[in-house]
Write a protein that holds these residues in place. Structure first.
Motif, short mmCIF file in Angstrom:
data_model
loop_
_atom_site.label_atom_id
_atom_site.label_comp_id
_atom_site.label_asym_id
_atom_site.label_seq_id
_atom_site.Cartn_x
_atom_site.Cartn_y
_atom_site.Cartn_z
N ASP B 54 0.95 -1.16 0.44
CA ASP B 54 0.33 -0.24 -0.18
C ASP B 54 0.73 1.63 -0.47
OD1 ASP B 54 -1.59 2.18 0.68
OD2 ASP B 54 -2.74 1.59 2.25
N ASP B 56 0.39 3.67 0.91
CA ASP B 56 0.12 5.25 1.70
C ASP B 56 0.60 5.11 2.60
OD1 ASP B 56 -2.60 6.21 0.55
OD2 ASP B 56 -3.65 5.18 1.29
N VAL B 57 1.39 3.84 2.81
CA VAL B 57 2.36 3.30 4.31
C VAL B 57 3.84 4.72 3.85
CG1 VAL B 57 4.18 1.80 5.01
CG2 VAL B 57 1.75 1.20 4.59
N HIS B 59 3.74 7.26 2.13
CA HIS B 59 3.28 9.16 3.04
C HIS B 59 3.20 8.96 3.79
CE1 HIS B 59 -0.28 11.38 3.95
NE2 HIS B 59 0.00 11.69 2.21
N ASP B 60 2.38 8.35 4.74
CA ASP B 60 2.74 8.49 6.08
C ASP B 60 4.54 8.39 7.05
OD1 ASP B 60 0.19 7.82 5.76
OD2 ASP B 60 -0.60 6.54 7.01
N LEU B 61 4.63 7.72 6.20
CA LEU B 61 5.85 6.85 6.71
C LEU B 61 7.20 8.43 6.84
CD1 LEU B 61 7.84 3.57 6.34
CD2 LEU B 61 6.10 4.72 7.77
N LYS B 63 5.93 11.90 5.93
CA LYS B 63 5.49 12.91 7.18
C LYS B 63 5.53 12.82 8.18
CE LYS B 63 1.82 15.56 5.51
NZ LYS B 63 0.87 15.74 4.55
N ARG B 64 5.02 11.56 9.00
CA ARG B 64 6.01 11.49 10.06
C ARG B 64 6.62 12.22 10.26
NH1 ARG B 64 2.83 8.40 13.70
NH2 ARG B 64 0.32 7.33 13.45
N HIS C 72 -1.95 7.54 16.19
CA HIS C 72 -2.86 8.44 15.08
C HIS C 72 -2.41 9.58 14.78
CE1 HIS C 72 -4.99 5.17 15.24
NE2 HIS C 72 -5.41 5.25 16.71
N GLU C 73 -2.29 10.34 14.05
CA GLU C 73 -1.77 11.26 13.07
C GLU C 73 -2.91 11.50 12.34
OE1 GLU C 73 0.47 13.29 14.28
OE2 GLU C 73 2.08 12.67 14.40
N PHE C 75 -3.20 13.53 9.74
CA PHE C 75 -2.92 13.70 7.43
C PHE C 75 -2.35 11.39 7.64
CE2 PHE C 75 1.87 14.34 10.85
CZ PHE C 75 2.11 12.83 9.89
N ASP C 76 -2.38 10.52 8.34
CA ASP C 76 -2.56 9.40 8.23
C ASP C 76 -3.50 9.06 7.00
OD1 ASP C 76 0.24 8.04 9.61
OD2 ASP C 76 -1.70 7.48 11.56
N ARG C 77 -2.65 8.26 5.96
CA ARG C 77 -3.58 7.55 4.71
C ARG C 77 -3.84 6.14 4.77
NH1 ARG C 77 -1.45 10.64 -0.92
NH2 ARG C 77 -2.04 12.81 -0.19
N HIS C 78 -3.06 5.17 5.40
CA HIS C 78 -3.26 3.88 5.06
C HIS C 78 -3.80 3.36 6.17
CE1 HIS C 78 -1.98 -0.22 5.11
NE2 HIS C 78 -1.64 -0.13 6.13
N SER C 83 0.51 3.68 10.52
CA SER C 83 1.28 3.35 9.70
C SER C 83 2.34 3.72 11.58
CB SER C 83 0.77 4.94 9.20
OG SER C 83 0.08 4.30 8.41
#
Lengths: 135, 135, 135
Positions: B54, B56-57, B59-61, B63-64, C72-73, C75-78, C83
């Motif tokens: 996915d 999105d994983v 993306h989240d990494l 961003k975090r 949780h954030e 902006f998380d999409r997964h 995430s």
């Protein structure tokens, strides 16, 4: 094929450049190709790789790391008060692999190897273990 | 038993999936069992392992990671303004080990290998060094 | 020279001490000198090294890590909502090298090896691959 060095760290938190120490052990071992491990057998120190040209890089890394993992948190339980140092040691890692190629450490132009002190000043052990590739 | 690839990264910060590149080098080497190192000889890039099913994983990494280590901090001294990228490179690590078993990379179902770009876009070197276990 | 173990993790986030498991595999392999890799083929678990004397150290590490990378954030999409666990897995790393010396794991007095669970409880695979140095 195992080398051990003592490294004196200068302050509470510091990066000590050990690239030449590691390089000299590789040359002393006389291997041409292989893998090595560089380890520090402590839980508040670590090994990492980063730029060794501009000392401001190390300044910024330590400051950024300290902002994210400050020396004290209200929820800390560990009596020695150095949980931040344990955290940093785990994240950077206490044992790193490197490639040996054509008789020398394979590093990029700007890469240096650092022993990271997070709870010093102390004398730390640095261990280098060498595994040659068969010719 | 050393392979080198050039990898073009698409943007300032990105994860490029290099699993197939690494896998093809392992097969080309023809070893059945052993250990390999996957390294990128840069101080603002890294190698890591994470889910490649996915997107999105990733993306989240990113961003975090950016929230915790933002591009600029008031205390940064390094003139190139990319200390965040050096920090991320050190934390993920520029050289990772992998197991080869039964002629293939031993990875979990969801694990992929990524070249991490933190100061791109650029062309990065990816080096794979292979050490076979004696039969 | 490859060993696999199943490790049951007790809660959503936990460190399970696997030092004795790794040590027993090294002894079973019967090698005197070499390098080993300890890997967990998952993307929400990891392997790390830290103090195993005072359990408060692990408490503080997990709490500090959770503060920086909360569950949780916005902006998380997964879609799986884990995430944070992927982030922690990448940062600690899913495969770590260790030195074997004089027939045993070379670890410092306070160093233990942990399987890190970030999205449990689950049963996780732990794989140990051993490469001996030629005598």
């Amino acid at each position: 094929m195992i080398f051990e060095h003592s490294v004196r760290t200068p302050s509470a938190q510091a990066f000590v450049d050990v690239t030449n120490l590691v390089r000299s052990s590789v040359r002393q071992a006389g291997i041409k190709e292989g893998h090595i491990l560089v380890a520090t057998p402590h839980t508040t120190a670590a090994v990492t790789v980063n730029e060794n040209a501009d000392p401001d890089v190390v300044h910024d890394l330590l400051k950024r790391f300290n902002k994210v993992f400050p020396e004290h948190e209200n929820f800390d339980r560990h009596g020695e008060g150095n949980s931040h140092a344990h955290m940093k040691s785990s994240l950077f890692g206490a044992c790193h692999p490197f490639i040996v190629h054509e008789g020398d450490l394979l590093l990029g132009t700007w890469q240096g190897i650092y022993l990271c002190e997070f709870d010093g000043p102390r004398t730390r052990r640095l261990i280098i273990s060498i595994l040659a590739r068969d010719p």
